[in-house]
Write a protein that holds these residues in place. Structure first.
Motif, short mmCIF file in Angstrom:
data_model
loop_
_atom_site.label_atom_id
_atom_site.label_comp_id
_atom_site.label_asym_id
_atom_site.label_seq_id
_atom_site.Cartn_x
_atom_site.Cartn_y
_atom_site.Cartn_z
N THR A 61 38.25 3.51 5.50
CA THR A 61 38.34 4.85 6.10
C THR A 61 39.08 5.81 5.16
OG1 THR A 61 40.39 4.21 7.15
CG2 THR A 61 38.40 4.03 8.47
N MET A 62 38.88 7.11 5.42
CA MET A 62 39.72 8.14 4.82
C MET A 62 40.87 8.31 5.81
SD MET A 62 38.11 8.96 2.09
CE MET A 62 38.91 10.45 1.56
N LEU A 64 44.21 9.13 8.08
CA LEU A 64 44.99 10.26 8.57
C LEU A 64 46.45 10.00 8.20
CD1 LEU A 64 43.24 10.52 12.04
CD2 LEU A 64 43.15 12.24 10.20
N GLU A 67 48.17 6.97 9.62
CA GLU A 67 47.54 5.67 9.42
C GLU A 67 47.97 5.06 8.08
OE1 GLU A 67 43.30 5.75 11.63
OE2 GLU A 67 43.39 7.10 9.91
N PRO A 87 33.24 6.04 6.33
CA PRO A 87 32.42 6.34 7.51
C PRO A 87 32.13 7.83 7.69
CG PRO A 87 34.59 5.51 8.18
CD PRO A 87 34.59 5.60 6.70
N ASN A 93 28.66 7.82 19.52
CA ASN A 93 29.72 6.92 19.06
C ASN A 93 29.25 5.91 18.00
OD1 ASN A 93 30.62 8.08 21.68
ND2 ASN A 93 32.47 6.97 21.17
N VAL A 110 35.56 14.89 13.04
CA VAL A 110 36.39 14.69 14.23
C VAL A 110 37.79 14.23 13.85
CG1 VAL A 110 34.72 14.28 16.04
CG2 VAL A 110 35.28 12.42 14.46
N PHE A 111 38.78 14.70 14.61
CA PHE A 111 40.19 14.37 14.36
C PHE A 111 40.70 14.87 13.02
CE2 PHE A 111 40.18 10.37 17.23
CZ PHE A 111 40.65 11.12 18.30
N PRO A 133 40.18 -0.20 10.49
CA PRO A 133 41.43 0.40 10.99
C PRO A 133 41.72 -0.05 12.42
CG PRO A 133 39.65 1.97 11.25
CD PRO A 133 39.05 0.74 10.59
N GLN A 146 41.07 3.47 18.00
CA GLN A 146 41.34 4.80 18.57
C GLN A 146 40.59 5.02 19.88
OE1 GLN A 146 43.36 7.14 16.89
NE2 GLN A 146 43.07 6.85 14.70
N GLY A 147 39.68 4.12 20.23
CA GLY A 147 39.07 4.18 21.56
C GLY A 147 37.63 4.64 21.62
N GLY A 148 37.01 4.94 20.50
CA GLY A 148 35.62 5.38 20.55
C GLY A 148 34.61 4.24 20.56
N1 LIG Z 1 40.78 7.42 9.36
C1 LIG Z 1 39.97 6.94 10.30
N2 LIG Z 1 38.66 7.18 10.23
C2 LIG Z 1 37.83 6.70 11.21
C3 LIG Z 1 38.33 5.96 12.29
C4 LIG Z 1 39.74 5.72 12.33
O1 LIG Z 1 40.28 5.05 13.24
N3 LIG Z 1 40.51 6.22 11.32
N4 LIG Z 1 37.45 5.53 13.26
C5 LIG Z 1 37.68 4.43 14.08
O2 LIG Z 1 37.03 4.21 15.06
C6 LIG Z 1 36.16 6.23 13.38
C7 LIG Z 1 36.35 7.56 14.06
N5 LIG Z 1 37.05 7.38 15.29
C8 LIG Z 1 37.10 8.30 16.28
C9 LIG Z 1 37.64 7.94 17.51
C10 LIG Z 1 37.67 8.87 18.53
C11 LIG Z 1 37.18 10.14 18.34
C12 LIG Z 1 37.19 11.16 19.42
O3 LIG Z 1 36.62 12.21 19.31
N6 LIG Z 1 37.85 10.87 20.52
C13 LIG Z 1 37.90 11.76 21.65
C14 LIG Z 1 37.01 11.32 22.77
C15 LIG Z 1 36.70 9.86 22.83
C16 LIG Z 1 35.36 9.57 23.51
O4 LIG Z 1 34.60 10.46 23.85
O5 LIG Z 1 35.10 8.35 23.72
C17 LIG Z 1 39.35 11.90 22.11
O6 LIG Z 1 40.15 11.00 21.81
O7 LIG Z 1 39.65 12.93 22.71
C18 LIG Z 1 36.66 10.47 17.11
C19 LIG Z 1 36.60 9.57 16.10
C20 LIG Z 1 35.57 6.42 12.02
N7 LIG Z 1 36.52 6.99 11.11
#
Ligand SMILES: Nc1nc2c(c(=O)[nH]1)N(C=O)[C@@H](CNc1ccc(C(=O)N[C@@H](CCC(=O)O)C(=O)O)cc1)CN2
Ligand SMILES: Nc1ncnc2c1ncn2[C@@H]1O[C@H](COP(=O)(O)OP(=O)(O)OP(=O)(O)O)[C@@H](O)[C@H]1O
Length: 196
Positions: A61-62, A64, A67, A87, A93, A110-111, A133, A146-148
Motif C-alpha cells: 500500500t501507499m 497513511l 500506518e 492498490p 469495495n 479515498v481516505f 495492511p 479498516q473495514g471495507g
Molecule cells: N494505505 C492503505 N491503502 C489501502 C488500504 C489501507 O488499509 N491502507 N486498504 C485496505 O483495505 C484499501 C482501502 N481501504 C479503504 C477502507 C475504507 C474506505 C472507506 O471509504 N470507508 C468508509 C465507508 C466504509 C464502507 O462503506 O464500507 C468509512 O470508513 O467511512 C476506503 C478505503 C486499499 N488501500
C-alpha cells in the motif's frame, strides 16, 4: 479464542478491536522516534526473509501517516530490482493493483490514500509477495483491517504469498475471525517472523 452467545457479538468485538487498533497506531504516530525504531526492527526482519529475497514482485500500500511507513520498502524493492504494485480502489469495495515506478504520478483517492494516475492492467505473477495492511492481527495470521473488506475480497482469489508488518501492540487473540476473513501467511514483528 472466546465463545460467543450471539453471532453478532463477533462483529461488535471486531469493531471494538478495530477502534483500539486505530487508536494505538495514531498514538504511535505521535511518538515518531519510537515509530521509526519499531519500523526499522521490523524491516530488518522482513529483508532477511527468503520470501522477500526470493520475490521479484511486491504488492504494497501507499501508507497513511499513522500506518507502517511503506516508503523504505518500495525504495529497497526498486534498489534490488523488484517490481512494485499498489492498490487502486474500484466500485463495490473491490481493488486492483497498478505497477509504480519512480516516475509514477499520483492523485489522492479515498481516505487521502495516494493512487497512481491513469489506468493500467493489474498483472503480477503468482510468486508476488503481498504486504497486507491491518489494524489488529492474531497469531494465526487473521487480521482486522479498516473495514471495507477490500483485502478479504482480493485475497480470496489471490494465490501468492502474503505477509503483514505488525507492531507489538497490534497482536491480539481476544477476538474471533469471521468466515470470510483471510489470514496472511507470515506475521513479521520486531523480534521474529511468525509463519502461520
Ligand atoms: N494505505 C492503505 N491503502 C489501502 C488500504 C489501507 O488499509 N491502507 N486498504 C485496505 O483495505 C484499501 C482501502 N481501504 C479503504 C477502507 C475504507 C474506505 C472507506 O471509504 N470507508 C468508509 C465507508 C466504509 C464502507 O462503506 O464500507 C468509512 O470508513 O467511512 C476506503 C478505503 C486499499 N488501500
Ligand atoms: N470475499 C468476500 N466477498 C464478499 N464480501 C466480503 C468478502 N470478504 C469480506 N466481505 C465483506 O466485507 C465487509 C468488511 O469486512 P471486514 O470487517 O472483515 O473488513 P476488514 O478486513 O477490516 O477490511 P479490509 O479487508 O479492507 O482491510 C464485511 O461486511 C463482509 O461481509
Amino acid at each position: 479464542m472466546i465463545l460467543y452467545k450471539y453471532w453478532s457479538e463477533v462483529k461488535i468485538v471486531k469493531d471494538k478491536m478495530r477502534k483500539r487498533g486505530l487508536e494505538l497506531l495514531k498514538n504511535l504516530r505521535n511518538d515518531p522516534k519510537k515509530k521509526v525504531e519499531l519500523e526499522s526492527k521490523i524491516l530488518s526482519q522482513l529483508f532477511e526473509t527468503r520470501i522477500w529475497q526470493g520475490t521479484e514482485v511486491i504488492a504494497i500500500t501507499m501508507s497513511l501517516p499513522f500506518e507502517f511507513n511503506t516508503k523504505p520498502i518500495i525504495e529497497e524493492a526498486w534498489k534490488t530490482g523488484k517490481k512494485c504494485y499498489v492498490p487502486k480502489v474500484l466500485a463495490n469495495n473491490q481493488m486492483t493493483f497498478i505497477q509504480i515506478t519512480p516516475d509514477t504520478r499520483y492523485e489522492k483517492g479515498v481516505f487521502g490514500i495516494k493512487e497512481p494516475i491513469g489506468d493500467s492492467i493489474s498483472s503480477f505473477s503468482k510468486t508476488a509477495l503481498m504486504i497486507v495492511p491491518g489494524l489488529i492481527f492474531n497469531r494465526e495470521g487473521y487480521r482486522i483491517g479498516q473495514g471495507g473488506g477490500y483485502y478479504d475480497r482480493y485475497l480470496s482469489n489471490y494465490k501468492g504469498i502474503t505477509a503483514s508488518l505488525v507492531f507489538p501492540q497490534q497482536l491480539s487473540d481476544d477476538w474471533t475471525p469471521e468466515k470470510f476473513d483471510q489470514p496472511v501467511d507470515y506475521i513479521i514483528t520486531t523480534e521474529k517472523v511468525i509463519e502461520v
